[in-house]
Motif scaffolding. Sequence first.
Motif, PDB file in Angstrom:
ATOM      1  N   ALA A  42       4.195  -4.845  26.829  1.00  0.00           N
ATOM      2  CA  ALA A  42       4.962  -3.972  25.925  1.00  0.00           C
ATOM      3  C   ALA A  42       4.238  -3.698  24.611  1.00  0.00           C
ATOM      4  O   ALA A  42       4.856  -3.576  23.564  1.00  0.00           O
ATOM      5  N   GLY A  43       2.915  -3.663  24.658  1.00  0.00           N
ATOM      6  CA  GLY A  43       2.144  -3.326  23.466  1.00  0.00           C
ATOM      7  C   GLY A  43       1.834  -4.481  22.534  1.00  0.00           C
ATOM      8  O   GLY A  43       1.307  -4.269  21.443  1.00  0.00           O
ATOM      9  N   ALA A  44       2.154  -5.705  22.944  1.00  0.00           N
ATOM     10  CA  ALA A  44       1.821  -6.868  22.117  1.00  0.00           C
ATOM     11  C   ALA A  44       0.305  -6.958  21.982  1.00  0.00           C
ATOM     12  O   ALA A  44      -0.408  -6.823  22.977  1.00  0.00           O
ATOM     13  N   PRO A  45      -0.205  -7.165  20.773  1.00  0.00           N
ATOM     14  CA  PRO A  45      -1.664  -7.291  20.632  1.00  0.00           C
ATOM     15  C   PRO A  45      -2.152  -8.547  21.350  1.00  0.00           C
ATOM     16  O   PRO A  45      -1.598  -9.627  21.170  1.00  0.00           O
ATOM     17  N   LYS A  46      -3.160  -8.381  22.180  1.00  0.00           N
ATOM     18  CA  LYS A  46      -3.694  -9.503  22.948  1.00  0.00           C
ATOM     19  C   LYS A  46      -4.481 -10.457  22.061  1.00  0.00           C
ATOM     20  O   LYS A  46      -5.161 -10.026  21.123  1.00  0.00           O
ATOM     21  N   LEU A  47      -4.385 -11.721  22.396  1.00  0.00           N
ATOM     22  CA  LEU A  47      -5.199 -12.729  21.739  1.00  0.00           C
ATOM     23  C   LEU A  47      -6.664 -12.372  21.960  1.00  0.00           C
ATOM     24  O   LEU A  47      -7.082 -12.106  23.087  1.00  0.00           O
ATOM     25  N   GLY A  48      -7.426 -12.316  20.882  1.00  0.00           N
ATOM     26  CA  GLY A  48      -8.847 -12.015  20.982  1.00  0.00           C
ATOM     27  C   GLY A  48      -9.194 -10.545  20.799  1.00  0.00           C
ATOM     28  O   GLY A  48     -10.368 -10.200  20.712  1.00  0.00           O
ATOM     29  N   ASP A  49      -8.196  -9.663  20.734  1.00  0.00           N
ATOM     30  CA  ASP A  49      -8.440  -8.230  20.578  1.00  0.00           C
ATOM     31  C   ASP A  49      -8.484  -7.887  19.091  1.00  0.00           C
ATOM     32  O   ASP A  49      -7.468  -7.560  18.472  1.00  0.00           O
ATOM     33  N   ALA A  50      -9.682  -7.952  18.516  1.00  0.00           N
ATOM     34  CA  ALA A  50      -9.851  -7.750  17.075  1.00  0.00           C
ATOM     35  C   ALA A  50      -9.373  -6.376  16.631  1.00  0.00           C
ATOM     36  O   ALA A  50      -8.758  -6.236  15.565  1.00  0.00           O
ATOM     37  N   ALA A  51      -9.622  -5.353  17.437  1.00  0.00           N
ATOM     38  CA  ALA A  51      -9.217  -3.994  17.064  1.00  0.00           C
ATOM     39  C   ALA A  51      -7.692  -3.869  16.991  1.00  0.00           C
ATOM     40  O   ALA A  51      -7.160  -3.204  16.094  1.00  0.00           O
ATOM     41  N   ALA A  52      -6.993  -4.492  17.900  1.00  0.00           N
ATOM     42  CA  ALA A  52      -5.528  -4.422  17.900  1.00  0.00           C
ATOM     43  C   ALA A  52      -4.926  -5.211  16.744  1.00  0.00           C
ATOM     44  O   ALA A  52      -3.888  -4.836  16.196  1.00  0.00           O
ATOM     45  N   TRP A  53      -5.576  -6.301  16.367  1.00  0.00           N
ATOM     46  CA  TRP A  53      -5.046  -7.146  15.297  1.00  0.00           C
ATOM     47  C   TRP A  53      -5.424  -6.645  13.900  1.00  0.00           C
ATOM     48  O   TRP A  53      -4.735  -6.956  12.924  1.00  0.00           O
ATOM     49  N   ALA A  54      -6.496  -5.860  13.773  1.00  0.00           N
ATOM     50  CA  ALA A  54      -6.985  -5.437  12.454  1.00  0.00           C
ATOM     51  C   ALA A  54      -5.921  -4.773  11.587  1.00  0.00           C
ATOM     52  O   ALA A  54      -5.748  -5.154  10.421  1.00  0.00           O
ATOM     53  N   PRO A  55      -5.169  -3.788  12.094  1.00  0.00           N
ATOM     54  CA  PRO A  55      -4.162  -3.177  11.223  1.00  0.00           C
ATOM     55  C   PRO A  55      -3.030  -4.138  10.859  1.00  0.00           C
ATOM     56  O   PRO A  55      -2.430  -4.028   9.786  1.00  0.00           O
ATOM     57  N   ARG A  56      -2.771  -5.076  11.708  1.00  0.00           N
ATOM     58  CA  ARG A  56      -1.733  -6.072  11.425  1.00  0.00           C
ATOM     59  C   ARG A  56      -2.218  -7.050  10.349  1.00  0.00           C
ATOM     60  O   ARG A  56      -1.474  -7.408   9.448  1.00  0.00           O
ATOM     61  N   ILE A  57      -3.473  -7.457  10.456  1.00  0.00           N
ATOM     62  CA  ILE A  57      -4.073  -8.353   9.468  1.00  0.00           C
ATOM     63  C   ILE A  57      -4.078  -7.679   8.099  1.00  0.00           C
ATOM     64  O   ILE A  57      -3.805  -8.315   7.077  1.00  0.00           O
ATOM     65  N   ALA A  58      -4.341  -6.366   8.080  1.00  0.00           N
ATOM     66  CA  ALA A  58      -4.396  -5.622   6.818  1.00  0.00           C
ATOM     67  C   ALA A  58      -3.058  -5.632   6.078  1.00  0.00           C
ATOM     68  O   ALA A  58      -3.022  -5.514   4.858  1.00  0.00           O
ATOM     69  N   LYS A  59      -1.970  -5.783   6.799  1.00  0.00           N
ATOM     70  CA  LYS A  59      -0.641  -5.812   6.172  1.00  0.00           C
ATOM     71  C   LYS A  59      -0.395  -7.110   5.409  1.00  0.00           C
ATOM     72  O   LYS A  59       0.485  -7.173   4.567  1.00  0.00           O
ATOM     73  N   GLY A  60      -1.114  -8.155   5.764  1.00  0.00           N
ATOM     74  CA  GLY A  60      -0.985  -9.430   5.080  1.00  0.00           C
ATOM     75  C   GLY A  60      -0.094 -10.433   5.805  1.00  0.00           C
ATOM     76  O   GLY A  60       0.702 -10.074   6.673  1.00  0.00           O
ATOM     77  N   ALA A  61      -0.259 -11.688   5.413  1.00  0.00           N
ATOM     78  CA  ALA A  61       0.430 -12.801   6.074  1.00  0.00           C
ATOM     79  C   ALA A  61       1.954 -12.706   5.939  1.00  0.00           C
ATOM     80  O   ALA A  61       2.678 -12.992   6.896  1.00  0.00           O
ATOM     81  N   GLU A  62       2.441 -12.314   4.764  1.00  0.00           N
ATOM     82  CA  GLU A  62       3.899 -12.233   4.573  1.00  0.00           C
ATOM     83  C   GLU A  62       4.519 -11.180   5.480  1.00  0.00           C
ATOM     84  O   GLU A  62       5.591 -11.391   6.039  1.00  0.00           O
TER      85      GLU A  62
END
Length: 101
Positions: A42-62
């Motif tokens: 359902a579109g969950a970012p896969k573990l290890g997929d840096a491209a999928a996680w990058a925009p999420r990381i940019a939003k910050g930990a909070e």
Amino acid sequence: MKKAFFLATVTALMLPIAANAERTGEELYNGKCVVCHASGIAGAPKLGDAAAWAPRIAKGAEALLATAKTGLNAMPPMGTCMDCTDTELTAAIDHMLSHSK
């Protein structure tokens, strides 16, 4: 003998109950998160997929913690871990991020 047993029982009941030890991020990932984040259900970012996680990381930990707590799209609130603490959720997020940069 009965008095000693009674005193031992009363003493044991008066001891504080140890809180459950917090689970590690890896434990939570392997027990809860892996169901969706290993395969990308359902579109969950896969573990290890840096491209999928990058925009999420940019939003910050909070923001990531807030999303984990409230859910997003097909992800249910708390990612199905209704007994997770904020610290545990953060540890699970950190675990996924550390494997996805």
